[in-house]
Design a protein around this motif. Structure first.
Motif, mmCIF file in Angstrom:
data_model
loop_
_atom_site.group_PDB
_atom_site.id
_atom_site.type_symbol
_atom_site.label_atom_id
_atom_site.label_comp_id
_atom_site.label_asym_id
_atom_site.label_seq_id
_atom_site.Cartn_x
_atom_site.Cartn_y
_atom_site.Cartn_z
ATOM 1 N N UNK A 37 0.808 -1.197 0.000
ATOM 2 C CA UNK A 37 0.000 0.000 0.000
ATOM 3 C C UNK A 37 0.850 1.260 0.000
ATOM 4 N N UNK A 38 2.108 1.162 0.378
ATOM 5 C CA UNK A 38 2.957 2.331 0.550
ATOM 6 C C UNK A 38 3.715 2.671 -0.722
ATOM 7 N N UNK A 39 4.010 3.938 -0.889
ATOM 8 C CA UNK A 39 4.904 4.400 -1.943
ATOM 9 C C UNK A 39 6.015 5.169 -1.259
ATOM 10 N N UNK A 95 1.009 7.241 14.901
ATOM 11 C CA UNK A 95 0.609 8.448 14.184
ATOM 12 C C UNK A 95 1.525 8.633 12.985
ATOM 13 N N UNK A 96 0.959 8.917 11.822
ATOM 14 C CA UNK A 96 1.738 9.219 10.629
ATOM 15 C C UNK A 96 1.771 10.718 10.409
ATOM 16 N N UNK A 123 -0.530 7.891 3.366
ATOM 17 C CA UNK A 123 -1.245 6.984 4.254
ATOM 18 C C UNK A 123 -1.489 7.679 5.592
ATOM 19 N N UNK A 124 -2.746 7.722 6.016
ATOM 20 C CA UNK A 124 -3.095 8.438 7.240
ATOM 21 C C UNK A 124 -3.362 7.433 8.352
ATOM 22 N N UNK A 251 -6.726 3.608 11.342
ATOM 23 C CA UNK A 251 -5.603 2.677 11.284
ATOM 24 C C UNK A 251 -4.911 2.628 9.931
ATOM 25 N N UNK A 252 -5.464 3.271 8.904
ATOM 26 C CA UNK A 252 -4.788 3.295 7.612
ATOM 27 C C UNK A 252 -5.732 3.676 6.502
#
Length: 271
Positions: A37-39, A95-96, A123-124, A251-252
């Protein structure tokens, strides 16, 4: 949960939501980011100790402070967010860079509430986690929520409460505020994350800028969501073993619009 397992019941459909499902170390260490899911390199802080509190933005709700009497905890676990530091009674805080959790004025029970603020386009994540190792019958968690900045359109949303079992398959049930006018409370039950199986059940509508009490209860085979005075039975989809981790917050998520909510008087009871 009930009998130590989640059981498959009800119909399932292919998942189309943006939630990143995680199970992680239920003793209190949050999950690593999902590389699919991440970049690039995620900007996420995970703190298993007592995090520091902060100040919040936004306008204090006009009906805050109506419950002036001190709250007495009659549940297995409680947090009214009135005693800093933030998250002192929880296992961990995650926390992002696109999310924040702070203690802010304007709690339903004064002085403070937990302020969930989500901004940006990465991504939050912004949530507290508490694990429960033994669930002999069921678990029931309740929280008061004041949606201050709602998701502006269909297809945008944010999560605020989830229950996650620890077994294979990543079973999870969770609640979201979905972007319609007025915003809608959605119940989700899924296994396997994005691309897995999922059931989504609309439960009711939220007023904006005022407090609503929400309860999620499950025995592992079935679940119920209560919004105000109305209780709705909802299906459970997945299979997994105890223990259960409860997460308060997002959570995402990859939605872009700015959203904000105040959360107060959280409690969980192991039945």
């Amino acid at each position: 949960m009930g009998h130590g397992r989640f059981i498959v019941v009800g119909a399932v459909a292919l998942s189309a939501c943006s939630l990143l499902v995680e199970t992680g170390d239920l003793a209190g260490v949050a999950d690593p980011p999902d590389a699919a899911r991440e970049v690039g390199t995620p900007d996420v802080s995970v703190d298993g100790t007592a995090p520091s509190d902060g100040s919040s933005s936004g306008t204090v709700p006009p009906d805050s402070g109506l419950d002036a009497a001190p709250r007495v905890c009659g549940a297995t676990f409680c947090d009214d967010f009135d005693t800093p530091p933030l998250g002192a009674m929880w296992d961990s805080k995650t926390v992002s860079s696109s999310g924040s959790l702070t203690l802010g004025a304007g709690g339903l029970s004064p002085p403070n509430a937990l302020v969930l603020d989500l901004t940006g386009t990465s991504i939050r994540r912004a949530y507290l986690q508490r694990s429960f190792a033994v669930i002999p019958g069921a678990i029931r968690c309740s929280v008061s929520i004041n949606v201050e900045i709602a998701p502006p359109s269909p297809g945008t949303d944010f999560e605020f409460l989830s229950m996650r079992a620890s077994g294979a398959g990543q079973p999870v049930i969770y609640l979201k505020v979905a972007g319609t006018n007025p915003p809608t409370l959605e119940y989700h039950s899924e296994v396997g994350g994005d691309g897995g199986t999922e059931v989504i059940t609309p439960v009711g509508t939220f007023p904006v800028g005022t407090w609503a009490r929400v309860t999620l209860r499950s025995d592992g085979v079935s679940a119920q969501v209560t919004l105000g005075a109305t209780t709705t039975p909802v299906p459970v989809v997945a299979g997994g073993d105890l223990p259960v981790a409860v997460r308060l917050g997002e959570t995402g998520d990859t939605d872009d619009p700015h959203v904000r909510a105040r959360l107060d008087d959280f409690e969980c009871t192991v039945e």
